[in-house]
Design a protein around this motif. Structure first.
Motif, mmCIF file in Angstrom:
data_model
loop_
_atom_site.group_PDB
_atom_site.id
_atom_site.type_symbol
_atom_site.label_atom_id
_atom_site.label_comp_id
_atom_site.label_asym_id
_atom_site.label_seq_id
_atom_site.Cartn_x
_atom_site.Cartn_y
_atom_site.Cartn_z
ATOM 1 N N GLY A 55 0.786 -1.232 0.000
ATOM 2 C CA GLY A 55 0.000 0.000 0.000
ATOM 3 C C GLY A 55 0.814 1.277 0.000
ATOM 4 N N THR A 184 1.447 -0.279 4.785
ATOM 5 C CA THR A 184 1.184 -1.130 5.939
ATOM 6 C C THR A 184 2.321 -2.125 6.122
ATOM 7 O OG1 THR A 184 -1.202 -0.946 5.593
ATOM 8 C CG2 THR A 184 -0.435 -2.776 6.951
ATOM 9 N N TYR A 238 1.395 1.431 10.444
ATOM 10 C CA TYR A 238 0.773 2.085 9.298
ATOM 11 C C TYR A 238 1.442 3.431 9.038
ATOM 12 C CZ TYR A 238 -2.841 -1.263 10.662
ATOM 13 O OH TYR A 238 -3.514 -2.407 11.023
ATOM 14 N N TYR A 240 0.698 6.326 6.371
ATOM 15 C CA TYR A 240 -0.099 6.892 5.287
ATOM 16 C C TYR A 240 -0.254 8.393 5.506
ATOM 17 C CZ TYR A 240 -1.390 2.125 3.986
ATOM 18 O OH TYR A 240 -1.355 0.798 3.589
ATOM 19 N N ASP A 242 -2.742 10.273 5.199
ATOM 20 C CA ASP A 242 -3.990 10.673 5.852
ATOM 21 C C ASP A 242 -4.037 10.275 7.325
ATOM 22 O OD1 ASP A 242 -4.444 7.939 5.778
ATOM 23 O OD2 ASP A 242 -6.178 8.058 4.440
ATOM 24 N N GLN A 244 -4.374 7.477 8.688
ATOM 25 C CA GLN A 244 -5.351 6.434 8.953
ATOM 26 C C GLN A 244 -4.718 5.051 8.759
ATOM 27 O OE1 GLN A 244 -8.532 7.224 10.103
ATOM 28 N NE2 GLN A 244 -7.615 9.282 10.133
ATOM 29 N N ASP A 245 -5.354 4.039 9.371
ATOM 30 C CA ASP A 245 -4.910 2.659 9.206
ATOM 31 C C ASP A 245 -5.580 2.058 7.979
ATOM 32 O OD1 ASP A 245 -3.655 3.148 11.571
ATOM 33 O OD2 ASP A 245 -4.924 1.842 12.783
ATOM 34 N N HIS A 246 -4.801 1.482 7.080
ATOM 35 C CA HIS A 246 -5.330 0.857 5.876
ATOM 36 C C HIS A 246 -4.832 -0.591 5.842
ATOM 37 C CE1 HIS A 246 -6.626 4.707 4.065
ATOM 38 N NE2 HIS A 246 -5.556 5.195 4.675
ATOM 39 N N GLU A 247 -5.778 -1.538 5.796
ATOM 40 C CA GLU A 247 -5.402 -2.943 5.780
ATOM 41 C C GLU A 247 -5.252 -3.413 4.345
ATOM 42 O OE1 GLU A 247 -4.535 -4.261 8.383
ATOM 43 O OE2 GLU A 247 -5.485 -3.109 9.973
ATOM 44 N N CYS A 248 -4.064 -3.938 4.010
ATOM 45 C CA CYS A 248 -3.866 -4.447 2.656
ATOM 46 C C CYS A 248 -3.101 -5.750 2.654
ATOM 47 C CB CYS A 248 -3.124 -3.407 1.791
ATOM 48 S SG CYS A 248 -1.492 -2.973 2.413
#
Length: 251
Positions: A55, A184, A238, A240, A242, A244-248
């Protein structure tokens, strides 16, 4: 799992203060300072690197993000003039931009020392997927050097000897991302960590600080001169823009 009420704020302050010039620091552990003029004389530990991050984002920048995970020795966590001896695992979606001769599905590793004047390191070496890396940092009083070694399957692949500019009193780690766009990072564990001290320090076990990390507990076979941690898990992290947490991906 134990938290030091005195050192955890210091670890968090380090993380917050490092968020400048596009550098972002994530999950980490810290041990130190040692007591009564005791210092760290040697640290050994192992790691099977996690999967490379997923990500990552370049966000229109001419520069690619890059991520490093490391454990290092220093005499301070806040004084930028205190050298940090920190073998680095490095990854970027554009490995060539980091002089890392590997694909973007592999890590690179190098012995490395941070000085206020800049980073000095051995050339990056590709890390075969699923291999175990063994790290040794030795404070050699005879040569007045601090020696870093990285091995794979018993074969040394990176070596660096720097002048002993400090007597280390801290051992600490971080996930470190340039541009806060590394994506991530799966959880991973530093294993079989042994820390040798110049003299016994029974208080050393009480200095542990954990931020997004979990330890298996500290034991000493010799009443405080040598300390062992079977496993230090660093939780999923994480990076990013923004925030925020992004799961990939999955661990």
């Amino acid at each position: 799992m134990r938290f030091s009420t005195t050192l955890l704020p210091l670890a968090l302050a380090l993380r917050a203060s490092a968020m400048y010039d596009d550098w972002y620091f994530g999950n980490m552990f810290a041990l130190g300072p040692t007591s009564n003029n005791v210092h760290i004389t040697k640290a050994t530990y192992s790691l099977v690197p996690p999967a490379v991050p997923c990500g990552s984002q370049q966000n229109g920048s001419d520069e690619a993000p890059w991520l490093a995970i490391w454990v290092g020795l220093s005499a301070s966590m806040s004084d930028q003039t205190a050298d940090l001896f920190q073998p680095l695992l490095n990854w970027s979606p554009d490995q060539e931009s980091q002089a890392c001769p590997a694909s973007n599905q592999e890590w690179c590793v190098a012995t490395s020392t941070y000085h206020l004047s800049g980073q000095v390191q051995d050339p990056y070496v590709p890390v075969p997927n699923d291999s175990q890396l063994d790290f040794t940092i030795t404070v050699d009083q005879a040569s007045n050097k601090i020696i870093q070694q990285v091995s794979v399957n018993g074969k040394e692949i990176s070596h660096q000897a720097d002048d002993k500019t400090i007597n280390p009193t801290y051992i600490y780690s971080s996930n470190e991302c340039y541009l806060d766009a590394c994506g991530t990072l799966a959880a991973y564990s530093w294993k079989n960590m042994t820390i040798h001290l110049s003299d016994a320090d029974l208080n050393f076990q009480n200095t542990i600080a954990l931020d997004g990390a979990r330890d298996s507990g500290m034991t000493t076979p010799d009443n405080g001169k040598t300390w062992h941690i079977n496993s230090m898990r660093i939780d999923r992290d994480y990076f990013y823009p923004d925030q925020q947490d992004h799961e990939c991906g999955s661990d």
